[in-house]
Design a protein around this motif. Structure first.
Motif, PDB file in Angstrom:
ATOM      1  N   VAL A  79       0.795  -1.082   0.130  1.00 57.91           N
ATOM      2  CA  VAL A  79      -0.079   0.070  -0.142  1.00 57.91           C
ATOM      3  C   VAL A  79       0.865   1.361  -0.007  1.00 57.91           C
ATOM      4  O   VAL A  79       1.802   1.360   0.981  1.00 57.91           O
ATOM      5  CB  VAL A  79      -1.053   0.011   1.376  1.00 57.91           C
ATOM      6  N   VAL A  82      -3.122   5.997   0.986  1.00 58.86           N
ATOM      7  CA  VAL A  82      -4.627   5.727   1.504  1.00 58.86           C
ATOM      8  C   VAL A  82      -5.192   7.195   1.718  1.00 58.86           C
ATOM      9  O   VAL A  82      -4.638   8.120   2.504  1.00 58.86           O
ATOM     10  CB  VAL A  82      -4.662   4.850   2.864  1.00 58.86           C
ATOM     11  N   VAL A  91      -7.481   3.852  -2.242  1.00 56.41           N
ATOM     12  CA  VAL A  91      -6.173   3.064  -1.959  1.00 56.41           C
ATOM     13  C   VAL A  91      -5.362   2.810  -3.036  1.00 56.41           C
ATOM     14  O   VAL A  91      -5.979   2.233  -4.007  1.00 56.41           O
ATOM     15  CB  VAL A  91      -6.857   1.634  -1.259  1.00 56.41           C
ATOM     16  N   ILE A  93      -1.903   0.656  -4.451  1.00 62.64           N
ATOM     17  CA  ILE A  93      -0.938  -0.410  -4.262  1.00 62.64           C
ATOM     18  C   ILE A  93       0.068  -0.433  -5.415  1.00 62.64           C
ATOM     19  O   ILE A  93      -0.527  -0.358  -6.624  1.00 62.64           O
ATOM     20  CB  ILE A  93      -1.748  -1.783  -4.140  1.00 62.64           C
ATOM     21  N   VAL A 109     -12.061   0.298   4.435  1.00 56.86           N
ATOM     22  CA  VAL A 109     -10.525   0.414   4.510  1.00 56.86           C
ATOM     23  C   VAL A 109     -10.267   0.455   6.398  1.00 56.86           C
ATOM     24  O   VAL A 109      -9.115  -0.349   6.543  1.00 56.86           O
ATOM     25  CB  VAL A 109     -10.229   2.017   4.228  1.00 56.86           C
ATOM     26  N   LEU A 114      -6.183  -0.885   6.527  1.00 57.03           N
ATOM     27  CA  LEU A 114      -5.271  -0.653   5.732  1.00 57.03           C
ATOM     28  C   LEU A 114      -4.499   0.731   5.941  1.00 57.03           C
ATOM     29  O   LEU A 114      -4.880   1.848   6.221  1.00 57.03           O
ATOM     30  CB  LEU A 114      -6.087  -0.397   4.169  1.00 57.03           C
ATOM     31  N   ALA A 120      -0.557  -5.733   0.861  1.00 59.06           N
ATOM     32  CA  ALA A 120      -1.949  -6.164   0.212  1.00 59.06           C
ATOM     33  C   ALA A 120      -2.065  -6.753  -1.167  1.00 59.06           C
ATOM     34  O   ALA A 120      -1.130  -6.727  -1.704  1.00 59.06           O
ATOM     35  CB  ALA A 120      -2.943  -4.790   0.348  1.00 59.06           C
ATOM     36  N   ILE A 131      -9.463  -5.146  -2.701  1.00 61.44           N
ATOM     37  CA  ILE A 131      -8.276  -5.235  -2.096  1.00 61.44           C
ATOM     38  C   ILE A 131      -8.381  -6.257  -0.975  1.00 61.44           C
ATOM     39  O   ILE A 131      -9.633  -6.210  -0.135  1.00 61.44           O
ATOM     40  CB  ILE A 131      -8.056  -3.707  -1.483  1.00 61.44           C
ATOM     41  N   ARG A 133      -6.508  -7.746   2.392  1.00 62.97           N
ATOM     42  CA  ARG A 133      -5.308  -7.691   3.333  1.00 62.97           C
ATOM     43  C   ARG A 133      -4.372  -8.895   3.539  1.00 62.97           C
ATOM     44  O   ARG A 133      -5.166  -9.974   3.629  1.00 62.97           O
ATOM     45  CB  ARG A 133      -5.706  -7.106   4.830  1.00 62.97           C
TER      46      ARG A 133
END
Length: 134
Positions: A79, A82, A91, A93, A109, A114, A120, A131, A133
């Motif tokens: 990540v 955010v 978010v 990545i 989130v 996150l 992630a 997304i 985790r």
């Protein structure tokens, strides 16, 4: 706030889409900061790795290795941003050379916890990015 995650050279290499040798050379050259754990392993702070992954993608230096690909539309990464709104969130990545952005609820989130620097996986289905985790 959760404890900041650190990554081994091997984990960082996988997230950056390069070989462990390449990640080790970058660490040896001081391109990304490392510290040692109690067992003597070199670790990279999650926030440092997130910033470095963005730097690599912007500079296009990930071309030393084969392009990063994913099976079944899953992009494991780190990540890098955010942005929380009142209801919605964004978010970002970085998965090797790939930057993925997902718009989701702020609640999602927060439930996933996150934060920049954590690992992630972005899952792409049609035109949406989900997304997970890890």
């Amino acid at each position: 706030m959760a404890h900041m995650q650190s990554y081994t050279i091997g984990q960082a290499a996988r997230l950056l889409g390069v070989s462990p040798d390449t990640a080790r050379r970058w660490a040896d050259a001081g391109r990304v900061a490392t510290h040692r754990d109690e067992g003597g392993r070199r670790l990279i702070d999650g926030r440092d790795l997130a910033a470095f992954s963005v730097e690599l993608a912007q500079a296009g230096t990930a071309d030393e290795e084969e392009p990063y690909t994913s099976a079944r539309n899953a992009f494991p990464g780190i990540v890098t941003a955010v942005k929380l709104g009142d209801v919605a969130a964004q978010v970002e990545i970085q998965a090797g050379p790939h930057r993925l952005v997902s718009l989701l609820t702020r609640e999602a989130v927060e439930e996933l916890g996150l934060e920049v620097g954590m690992q992630a996986t972005a899952r792409v289905k049609s035109t949406s990015v989900h997304i997970d985790r890890t």
